[in-house]
Design a protein around this motif. Structure first.
Motif, mmCIF file in Angstrom:
data_model
loop_
_atom_site.group_PDB
_atom_site.id
_atom_site.type_symbol
_atom_site.label_atom_id
_atom_site.label_comp_id
_atom_site.label_asym_id
_atom_site.label_seq_id
_atom_site.Cartn_x
_atom_site.Cartn_y
_atom_site.Cartn_z
ATOM 1 N N ASN A 359 0.813 -1.221 0.000
ATOM 2 C CA ASN A 359 0.000 0.000 0.000
ATOM 3 C C ASN A 359 0.844 1.267 0.000
ATOM 4 O O ASN A 359 0.319 2.366 -0.043
ATOM 5 N N PHE A 360 2.174 1.102 0.067
ATOM 6 C CA PHE A 360 3.033 2.280 0.016
ATOM 7 C C PHE A 360 2.775 3.115 -1.245
ATOM 8 O O PHE A 360 2.920 4.333 -1.234
ATOM 9 N N SER A 361 2.394 2.444 -2.328
ATOM 10 C CA SER A 361 2.164 3.172 -3.569
ATOM 11 C C SER A 361 0.964 4.115 -3.464
ATOM 12 O O SER A 361 0.812 5.035 -4.260
ATOM 13 N N ASN A 362 0.114 3.889 -2.463
ATOM 14 C CA ASN A 362 -1.083 4.713 -2.296
ATOM 15 C C ASN A 362 -0.980 5.671 -1.102
ATOM 16 O O ASN A 362 -1.942 6.303 -0.721
ATOM 17 N N VAL A 363 0.206 5.735 -0.513
ATOM 18 C CA VAL A 363 0.401 6.552 0.686
ATOM 19 C C VAL A 363 1.331 7.718 0.352
ATOM 20 O O VAL A 363 2.308 7.563 -0.374
ATOM 21 N N ASN A 364 1.003 8.891 0.863
ATOM 22 C CA ASN A 364 1.893 10.038 0.727
ATOM 23 C C ASN A 364 3.149 9.781 1.560
ATOM 24 O O ASN A 364 3.104 9.752 2.790
ATOM 25 N N LEU A 365 4.273 9.574 0.885
ATOM 26 C CA LEU A 365 5.491 9.178 1.592
ATOM 27 C C LEU A 365 5.968 10.247 2.572
ATOM 28 O O LEU A 365 6.676 9.939 3.520
ATOM 29 N N ASN A 366 5.579 11.493 2.330
ATOM 30 C CA ASN A 366 5.987 12.553 3.250
ATOM 31 C C ASN A 366 5.340 12.394 4.621
ATOM 32 O O ASN A 366 5.796 12.975 5.612
ATOM 33 N N ASN A 367 4.255 11.623 4.679
ATOM 34 C CA ASN A 367 3.573 11.420 5.952
ATOM 35 C C ASN A 367 4.138 10.263 6.766
ATOM 36 O O ASN A 367 3.757 10.064 7.912
ATOM 37 N N ILE A 368 5.025 9.510 6.149
ATOM 38 C CA ILE A 368 5.577 8.358 6.870
ATOM 39 C C ILE A 368 6.755 8.824 7.708
ATOM 40 O O ILE A 368 7.892 8.916 7.245
ATOM 41 N N ILE A 369 6.465 9.145 8.943
ATOM 42 C CA ILE A 369 7.481 9.610 9.889
ATOM 43 C C ILE A 369 7.638 8.540 10.965
ATOM 44 O O ILE A 369 6.691 8.221 11.682
ATOM 45 N N PRO A 370 8.819 7.940 11.090
ATOM 46 C CA PRO A 370 9.000 6.858 12.065
ATOM 47 C C PRO A 370 9.016 7.369 13.502
ATOM 48 O O PRO A 370 9.528 8.458 13.791
ATOM 49 N N ILE A 371 8.427 6.584 14.386
ATOM 50 C CA ILE A 371 8.496 6.843 15.829
ATOM 51 C C ILE A 371 9.431 5.796 16.427
ATOM 52 O O ILE A 371 9.244 4.586 16.227
ATOM 53 N N TYR A 372 10.431 6.246 17.166
ATOM 54 C CA TYR A 372 11.487 5.356 17.626
ATOM 55 C C TYR A 372 11.455 5.103 19.129
ATOM 56 O O TYR A 372 11.039 5.965 19.912
ATOM 57 N N GLU A 373 11.901 3.924 19.498
ATOM 58 C CA GLU A 373 12.324 3.653 20.873
ATOM 59 C C GLU A 373 13.849 3.642 20.853
ATOM 60 O O GLU A 373 14.463 3.117 19.916
ATOM 61 N N VAL A 374 14.456 4.218 21.878
ATOM 62 C CA VAL A 374 15.910 4.371 21.928
ATOM 63 C C VAL A 374 16.473 3.470 23.020
ATOM 64 O O VAL A 374 15.960 3.439 24.142
ATOM 65 N N TYR A 375 17.523 2.752 22.678
ATOM 66 C CA TYR A 375 18.151 1.810 23.616
ATOM 67 C C TYR A 375 19.634 2.140 23.746
ATOM 68 O O TYR A 375 20.269 2.585 22.790
#
Length: 430
Positions: A359-375
């Protein structure tokens, strides 16, 4: 104790599957390539000596193992012979230990020419293929015009079919792509010269594998590329032309799912990707440089620099789901040794649900912002460690976090490129 193991990639390829296949092959009877072509590159290190394979199953470095190239693989016969000769030069002889399905489609010069012409025509919108002719060869298969390995046994039919298909390609190469035409007589001459070399290797591989199952032999199925490059379930259109997920095993060999005992997903301790396409956790900083240089992140097939990023837990959960993975193997843990902190993406901002990566082809890639856990990093050497108890506590914690995110166990950990730099957390068929 597992009889038949599938080893496949959970990311965009380059996860280190070849090493794991090689490591587990010492206790197997057969190793099977079931999809892809010489666009795959599996790098093996044995006694500090590097061997790169593209078509030949990785387990054939052991003299007791029989290799199968099944019907799901597209084969350049010229590259195959080159690879066999390379192995012989390095002291590995596979005569009477390699069998090739007669139904495997051939990759020939017109496929490569078409692949390169298309990429050039696309310009800035190119897909980033390896230029090995893989896509056009699979197109021929689906369009029912392929020349197959089995056609090499009938010279008259080979000549007739080849002339027709070369004419089909030349009409496009010359008229649309403005390329020089391919001479089918030159291809035919080259094919006839090499046919005797592989003639006896052409066997009914489906029957061989069914007999191996009946005889209770141990079999490893070796995946190429990675799950996120799957033609149906990957980040379309930036994908490969075959099924690199679990379904490729069945269609690519002629075995049913009940014959698979254990599915191992190989996951790099971070993420990489070669070529174009979405990559939510991609890095553009000093960590990218560190991962690239320390991890030697350059494609074994193309030599291209791989893009690098943090481990993507969202993508990993997706790969677990669509492959019904039994467990994970974490590779290149040692590459993270000198990082003070390590991140894992656990979700995406502004996207409530991304259930399918195609479904990436149908998603605005600019909206894909990763949320991270830091170790916290471990800042200690893990390279070459062979027992999980000897890993730094922070490294063990990192592995545990991956298990929690993926919701399956980590059964193998790779701590270096050599086949012996491996932690077997759980016995498989040892």
């Amino acid at each position: 104790m597992k009889k038949n193991i599938v080893i496949l990639g959970t990311q965009w390829g380059d996860e280190g599957k070849g090493k794991i296949v090689d490591f587990l092959s010492s206790n197997s009877s057969y190793v099977v390539r079931y999809h892809g072509g010489n666009n795959a590159g599996h790098t093996l290190v044995v006694n500090k000596k590097k061997i790169i394979l593209h078509l030949i199953p990785s387990g054939l470095l052991y003299p007791n193992v029989i290799g199968i190239i099944s019907n799901g693989v597209v084969i350049s016969p010229f590259e195959l012979i080159k690879e066999i000769k390379m192995l012989e030069e390095n002291g590995y002889f596979i005569n009477k230990r390699l069998y090739i399905s007669p139904s495997a489609p051939l990759i020939l010069p017109y496929h490569i020419q078409m692949d390169l012409a298309r990429e050039k025509k696309l310009g800035n919108y190119l897909l980033g293929t390896t230029g090995r002719g893989i896509g056009p060869a699979y197109e021929d298969k689906i369009a029912r015009r392929s020349l197959q390995i089995g056609d090499l046994k009938n010279k008259k039919e080979l000549s007739r079919k080849l002339e027709i298909i070369v004419d089909y390609y030349n009409s496009q190469l010359v008229s649309f792509y403005k390329c020089k035409p391919i001479d089918y007589k030159n291809i035919l001459k080259d094919l006839l010269e090499i046919t005797d070399f592989i003639y006896d290797m052409i066997q009914d591989t489906t029957n061989i594998l069914h007999q191996a199952i009946k005889d209770k032999k141990r079999i490893i199925f070796e995946g190429a590329q990675g799950s996120l490059l799957d033609i149906d379930h990957g980040t379309y259109p930036y994908v490969t032309s075959s099924n690199s997920t679990i379904g490729g095993v069945m269609t690519g060999t002629g075995l049913g799912p009940k014959n698979l005992d254990y599915i191992l997903g190989v996951t790099k301790a971070y993420s990489t990707r070669v070529g174009q396409g979405p990559f939510p956790t991609e890095l553009f900083n000093d960590v990218d440089h560190y991962l690239s240089t320390t991890g030697q992140e350059f494609g074994s097939t193309t030599g291209r620099k791989r893009r690098t990023g943090w481990l993507d837990g969202v993508a990993l959960r997706y790969a677990v789901k669509i492959n019904s993975l039994s467990a994970l193997c974490i590779t290149k843990l040692d590459v993270l040794d000198n990082l003070k902190e390590i991140k894992i993406c656990t979700s995406y901002k502004n996207i409530n649900s991304l259930e399918n990566y195609n479904n990436f082809s149908n998603v605005n890639l600019n909206n894909i912002i990763p949320i991270y856990e830091v170790y916290p990093g471990w800042m200690k050497k893990t390279s070459g460690i062979k027992n999980i108890e000897d890993l730094p506590q922070e490294a063990r914690n990192y592995i545990h976090h991956i298990e929690k995110i993926a919701k399956i166990p980590v059964d193998i950990i790779s701590t270096g490129p050599d086949r012996l730099d491996t932690i077997l957390v759980k016995k498989l068929f040892f």
